[in-house]
Motif scaffolding. Structure first.
Motif, PDB file in Angstrom:
ATOM      1  N   ARG A 186      -5.969   4.173   7.404  1.00  0.00           N
ATOM      2  CA  ARG A 186      -7.418   4.143   7.249  1.00  0.00           C
ATOM      3  C   ARG A 186      -7.744   3.834   5.806  1.00  0.00           C
ATOM      4  NH1 ARG A 186      -9.726   9.335  10.732  1.00  0.00           N
ATOM      5  NH2 ARG A 186      -8.965   8.619  12.797  1.00  0.00           N
ATOM      6  N   ILE A 187      -8.234   2.630   5.563  1.00  0.00           N
ATOM      7  CA  ILE A 187      -8.438   2.147   4.202  1.00  0.00           C
ATOM      8  C   ILE A 187      -9.879   1.690   4.033  1.00  0.00           C
ATOM      9  CG2 ILE A 187      -7.648   0.523   2.454  1.00  0.00           C
ATOM     10  CD1 ILE A 187      -5.009   0.324   3.972  1.00  0.00           C
ATOM     11  N   ARG A 188     -10.486   2.106   2.947  1.00  0.00           N
ATOM     12  CA  ARG A 188     -11.876   1.738   2.681  1.00  0.00           C
ATOM     13  C   ARG A 188     -11.975   0.320   2.130  1.00  0.00           C
ATOM     14  NH1 ARG A 188     -14.591   6.065  -1.120  1.00  0.00           N
ATOM     15  NH2 ARG A 188     -16.315   4.609  -0.740  1.00  0.00           N
ATOM     16  N   ILE A 189     -13.156  -0.261   2.302  1.00  0.00           N
ATOM     17  CA  ILE A 189     -13.441  -1.575   1.739  1.00  0.00           C
ATOM     18  C   ILE A 189     -13.523  -1.464   0.217  1.00  0.00           C
ATOM     19  CG2 ILE A 189     -15.207  -3.377   1.551  1.00  0.00           C
ATOM     20  CD1 ILE A 189     -13.615  -3.507   4.125  1.00  0.00           C
ATOM     21  N   ASN A 190     -13.012  -2.460  -0.464  1.00  0.00           N
ATOM     22  CA  ASN A 190     -13.055  -2.516  -1.929  1.00  0.00           C
ATOM     23  C   ASN A 190     -14.362  -3.207  -2.355  1.00  0.00           C
ATOM     24  OD1 ASN A 190     -12.693  -2.850  -4.666  1.00  0.00           O
ATOM     25  ND2 ASN A 190     -10.690  -3.852  -4.507  1.00  0.00           N
ATOM     26  N   THR A 230      -7.433  -6.723  -3.725  1.00  0.00           N
ATOM     27  CA  THR A 230      -7.682  -7.291  -2.406  1.00  0.00           C
ATOM     28  C   THR A 230      -8.994  -6.715  -1.867  1.00  0.00           C
ATOM     29  OG1 THR A 230      -6.636  -5.538  -1.080  1.00  0.00           O
ATOM     30  CG2 THR A 230      -5.182  -7.230  -2.030  1.00  0.00           C
ATOM     31  N   GLU A 263      -3.504  -7.460   7.635  1.00  0.00           N
ATOM     32  CA  GLU A 263      -3.793  -6.763   8.872  1.00  0.00           C
ATOM     33  C   GLU A 263      -2.680  -5.794   9.264  1.00  0.00           C
ATOM     34  OE1 GLU A 263      -4.653  -7.677  13.607  1.00  0.00           O
ATOM     35  OE2 GLU A 263      -4.502  -9.346  12.185  1.00  0.00           O
ATOM     36  N   TYR A 313       0.868  -1.181   0.000  1.00  0.00           N
ATOM     37  CA  TYR A 313       0.000   0.000   0.000  1.00  0.00           C
ATOM     38  C   TYR A 313       0.901   1.226   0.000  1.00  0.00           C
ATOM     39  CZ  TYR A 313      -3.484   3.389   1.747  1.00  0.00           C
ATOM     40  OH  TYR A 313      -4.319   4.471   1.910  1.00  0.00           O
ATOM     41  N   THR A 323      -3.483  -2.609   7.304  1.00  0.00           N
ATOM     42  CA  THR A 323      -4.724  -1.926   7.685  1.00  0.00           C
ATOM     43  C   THR A 323      -4.664  -1.398   9.119  1.00  0.00           C
ATOM     44  OG1 THR A 323      -5.734  -4.042   8.359  1.00  0.00           O
ATOM     45  CG2 THR A 323      -6.088  -3.307   6.081  1.00  0.00           C
ATOM     46  N   TYR A 344      -9.411  -4.538   0.185  1.00  0.00           N
ATOM     47  CA  TYR A 344      -9.226  -3.150   0.608  1.00  0.00           C
ATOM     48  C   TYR A 344      -8.778  -2.281  -0.565  1.00  0.00           C
ATOM     49  CZ  TYR A 344      -9.364  -5.131   5.303  1.00  0.00           C
ATOM     50  OH  TYR A 344      -9.749  -5.801   6.432  1.00  0.00           O
ATOM     51  N   GLU A 345      -9.378  -1.100  -0.681  1.00  0.00           N
ATOM     52  CA  GLU A 345      -9.015  -0.176  -1.746  1.00  0.00           C
ATOM     53  C   GLU A 345      -7.565   0.285  -1.593  1.00  0.00           C
ATOM     54  OE1 GLU A 345     -11.509   3.173  -2.285  1.00  0.00           O
ATOM     55  OE2 GLU A 345     -13.268   2.022  -2.902  1.00  0.00           O
TER      56      GLU A 345
END
Length: 282
Positions: free
Chosen positions: A168-172, A194, A161, A148, A164, A196-197
């Motif tokens: 702060r990562i949004r759900i994909n 993945t 994990e 990331y 994350t 996560y965005e």
């Protein structure tokens, strides 16, 4: 085998030690025999060692050599061939760890040199002089490394994990959409996506190169470009296949202790067990 994690600030600023500590905490529930870390200015690397092989006990990762920082999760199956390629008459080749060999392979042969390596591995190498980070995986993607990028800082880890926890990562949504609707084993449409965005998986047989302003993916293993027609009989094909399969099984038998196998009841695991039994019987 092991787990790796780290963060590299490509602007040259020192990394935040507290964030790096929080990344490590993601592995507290994992079965790890030893943890080694390195923090050098803008670079923080970690390795959680697991003593699956005899050489893993002697592994020293992360490494810092000539302004090159390196960590890896690696078990090499063709050590003898790689040692012969990289070193001239080493005094004690058995003392060379898999991590050291993989580091030297990348440093001396470059990304394309990974085509020579057989085994399972992920690695991270940061070349301070060039301010470049390389993240890579083995040819079949047996081991995983995620990454990331935020504000020119590259975070990477064996576990999602760890990334994350400190971002702060949004759900994909698209990943979950594909997972629910695709009715086959691929489960999702993007090779690197993945849940996560912005968090991606390094694809098999690939190396991602990062510098301050760019990133580039290189595919170092291209088996379909090597296909050659051979005039061989069915019996010769059979013999070559058995020999190749047996050699592959024998190369992986590197356990410190007795070897166990979980049988599925199908032909694949049974064949592996038969090949392993011949080797262990010696």
């Amino acid at each position: 085998m092991s787990a790796i994690w780290g963060m590299i600030d490509l602007t040259g600023k020192p990394v935040e030690k507290e964030r790096f500590k929080r990344m490590k905490e993601a592995f507290l529930h994992s079965k790890i025999d030893r943890v080694d870390e390195m923090i050098e200015g803008n670079v923080a690397l970690g390795c959680g060692h697991q003593y699956f092989t005899k050489r893993a006990v002697r592994e020293h990762l992360p490494l810092l050599q000539d302004q090159v920082c390196f960590t890896a999760d690696a078990v090499l199956d063709n050590r003898e061939e790689l040692i012969a390629t990289l070193y001239q008459s080493p005094q004690n080749p058995d003392r060379l760890t898999d991590g050291q060999i993989l580091s030297d392979l990348v440093s001396r042969k470059g990304v394309e040199g990974l085509d020579l390596a057989l085994g399972v591995f992920t690695f991270a190498q940061y070349q301070r002089a060039e301010n470049k980070l390389y993240l890579g995986t083995d040819a079949l993607g047996n081991r995983t490394v995620y990454y990331y990028v935020s504000n020119h800082i590259v975070y990477f880890s064996t576990l999602l994990e760890a990334i994350t926890r400190v971002n702060r990562i949004r759900i994909n949504d698209r990943w979950f959409h594909d997972f629910i609707l695709i009715d086959n084993l691929s489960m999702h449409s993007g090779e690197s996506e993945t849940p996560y965005e912005g968090v991606y998986l390094v694809p098999s047989a690939s190396v991602i190169t990062f510098d301050k302003d760019h990133m580039e993916e290189t595919r170092y293993w291209k088996p379909y470009e090597r296909i050659k027609e051979q005039n061989v009989s069915d019996e010769e094909c059979r013999e070559q296949t058995i020999q190749l399969f047996t050699d592959a099984v024998h190369r992986t038998l590197q356990s410190r202790d007795d070897t166990a196998i979980l049988l599925s009841g199908g032909l694949d695991s049974t064949s592996v067990a038969c090949g392993a039994r011949v080797k262990e019987g010696e």
